[in-house]
Design an enzyme around this catalytic site. Sequence first.
Site, short mmCIF file in Angstrom:
data_model
loop_
_atom_site.label_atom_id
_atom_site.label_comp_id
_atom_site.label_asym_id
_atom_site.label_seq_id
_atom_site.Cartn_x
_atom_site.Cartn_y
_atom_site.Cartn_z
N ARG A 65 0.84 -1.22 0.00
CA ARG A 65 0.00 0.00 0.00
C ARG A 65 0.87 1.25 0.00
O ARG A 65 0.50 2.30 -0.53
CB ARG A 65 -0.96 0.01 1.21
CG ARG A 65 -1.71 1.33 1.37
CD ARG A 65 -2.91 1.23 2.30
NE ARG A 65 -2.63 0.60 3.56
CZ ARG A 65 -1.96 1.14 4.58
NH1 ARG A 65 -1.47 2.37 4.48
NH2 ARG A 65 -1.78 0.48 5.69
N TYR A 118 -16.64 14.10 -16.31
CA TYR A 118 -17.17 12.74 -16.15
C TYR A 118 -18.22 12.74 -15.02
O TYR A 118 -18.04 13.43 -14.01
CB TYR A 118 -16.00 11.80 -15.84
CG TYR A 118 -16.43 10.47 -15.28
CD1 TYR A 118 -17.28 9.63 -16.00
CD2 TYR A 118 -16.00 10.04 -14.03
CE1 TYR A 118 -17.69 8.42 -15.47
CE2 TYR A 118 -16.39 8.82 -13.50
CZ TYR A 118 -17.26 8.02 -14.24
OH TYR A 118 -17.66 6.82 -13.72
N ASP A 190 -7.81 16.60 -16.11
CA ASP A 190 -8.13 15.20 -16.39
C ASP A 190 -7.77 14.99 -17.86
O ASP A 190 -8.45 15.47 -18.77
CB ASP A 190 -9.62 14.94 -16.12
CG ASP A 190 -10.01 13.49 -16.36
OD1 ASP A 190 -9.33 12.81 -17.14
OD2 ASP A 190 -11.03 13.05 -15.78
N LYS A 215 -8.56 3.54 -18.94
CA LYS A 215 -9.03 3.79 -20.30
C LYS A 215 -7.92 3.54 -21.32
O LYS A 215 -7.51 2.41 -21.51
CB LYS A 215 -9.61 5.20 -20.36
CG LYS A 215 -10.63 5.50 -19.23
CD LYS A 215 -11.88 4.70 -19.39
CE LYS A 215 -12.87 4.70 -18.22
NZ LYS A 215 -12.80 5.63 -17.16
C1 LIG Z 1 -12.79 11.38 -18.16
C2 LIG Z 1 -12.87 10.42 -17.00
N1 LIG Z 1 -12.25 10.73 -15.86
C3 LIG Z 1 -12.30 9.91 -14.78
C4 LIG Z 1 -13.00 8.73 -14.81
C5 LIG Z 1 -13.04 7.82 -13.60
O1 LIG Z 1 -12.13 6.78 -13.78
P1 LIG Z 1 -12.28 5.32 -13.10
O2 LIG Z 1 -13.47 4.67 -13.70
O3 LIG Z 1 -10.98 4.67 -13.46
O4 LIG Z 1 -12.43 5.52 -11.62
C6 LIG Z 1 -13.67 8.37 -15.99
C7 LIG Z 1 -14.44 7.10 -16.04
O5 LIG Z 1 -15.17 6.85 -16.97
C8 LIG Z 1 -13.61 9.24 -17.10
O6 LIG Z 1 -14.25 8.97 -18.25
#
Ligand SMILES: Cc1ncc(COP(=O)(O)O)c(C=O)c1O
Length: 400
Positions: A65, A118, A190, A215
Amino acid sequence: MADTNDPSGMKWRIATRAIHGAGGVDPTTGAVSFPIYQTNTFAFKSAEAGARIFAGEEEGYIYTRIGNPTIQGFEKCIALIEGGEHAVAFASGMAATSAAVLAFCNPGSNVVVCQPVYGGTHSLVNDVLPRMGIEARMIDALDIDQVQDSIDDKTGLVWIETPANPTLKIVDIGRLAEVTSASDVPIVVDNTFATPCFQQPLKLGAQIVMHSATKYICGHGDAIGGVLVCPEDFIETIRNDMRREMGGSMSPFNAWLLIRGLKTLAVRMERHASNALKIAEYLTGHPKVERVLYPGLPDHPQHEIALKQMTGFGGMVTFYIRGGRREGATLMNSLKLCILAVSLGDCDTLIEHPASMTHSTYSTEDLAKFDIAENLIRISVGLEDAEDIIDDLEQGLENI
Ligand SMILES: Cc1ncc(COP(=O)(O)O)c(C=O)c1O
C-alpha cells in the site's frame, strides 16, 4: 518533441519513453518484461534496518500500500511521458480524483470545476464534497475568463477535463493558466481522453495531471487504475496523506498490466484517432444525425484551440441523433459489432447514452445546461477496421 529527463539521457521521444520508461531489462534475471512483485509485504534485513526504513533514514520497501517496485515502474513511466516530476498511482481514476481534491481542500474550501466532466467527478464534487464542507463552483468550460472571478482565498484547485466527457468541449489550458496566474491555485487536468500522446497539460501551464488509467493507458479493458502526475512540492501530501493513509493504492498486477498497456499506447492512439476521424466524417451529413462533435473536425466549435494544444484529436466521437432517446436506443440495440457499454479507450468500440448512463448523476437542469441532451450518443472508437464500424453504424441507423 525531445526532452532531457529520460533515464537514458538520449532525449527519447514519447513512444520510446512509453515502452522503456518503466525501467530497462531486469538486472537480476535479464527479464525483458517488467517483473511483477505480487507481494503484500517486504522482509527487512534486520530489526534496525526496518526501523531505519520506517524513519525514512534508509531506502527500502515496507508494504505494498505504501510502495511496490511494479507500481513504481508504472509511476516512473507515466511521469516521464507526461513530462512531470512524480506520479502516484491509485486504485482507480476516481481514487486519484478524490485524492487530488482532498489534498488541496479543507472544510470551508471550494473547488472551481469547468463543466462538463465525467459523471463520477460531477457527483463527487456536487454530492460528496458538500458533506465535508467543500463547495463546488461550476463554470462552463467555454467561460474560462470567468474562472479568475470564482477563485478566492478559499479555492483549493481548478479542475478541468479536456476534451470533456461527453461533449468533447475543449478548454484552452494555456489561456486558463494565464487568467489564473494571479492566484497560486493549482490547475488539475483530467487528461484521460487525450492521453500524453496528444496533449501534455504540464507543458501548457497546468500543475497536476489526472488519468483514469482504466481507459487508453490500459487499452484492453482489463484493469482499473488511476494516476496523478505532480511536481515535487505536492508529492509528500499526495503520496503519503492521500494514498498511504487514505489507502486507495493500485494493485501490483494492475500496475503490471498498465505498464504493458503503455508500451502500445502511442501506436494505439494513432489508430484510435484515424478511425475516429473516419467515423466522425461518416456520421457528418448522415440524414439521421443532427450534429457530430469531434475536435478534429474543422466545424468543431473549439477546433482552433484543439489544433493549438493537441497533436491528435483522440478516439472519442459524440453525436446528436435526429429524434430523441428512443431513436438512440433503437440504434444502440441494433448494433452487432459496437458494444453497448460504458468505459472507453478499449480495443473494442463501445457505445453509450451519457444522459442515462455515465452522466446520469447530473440533474435534469445540469444536463440541459451542459448540452448533455437526450439524443446525445457517445462512441469510444476502437481499433477494428473503420469500415466495419461504419457498416455496423449504417445498419443500426437504417433500423430507425
Ligand atoms: C474522463 C474520466 N475521468 C475519470 C473517470 C473515472 O475513472 P475510473 O473509472 O478509473 O475511476 C472516468 C471514467 O469513466 C472518465 O471517463
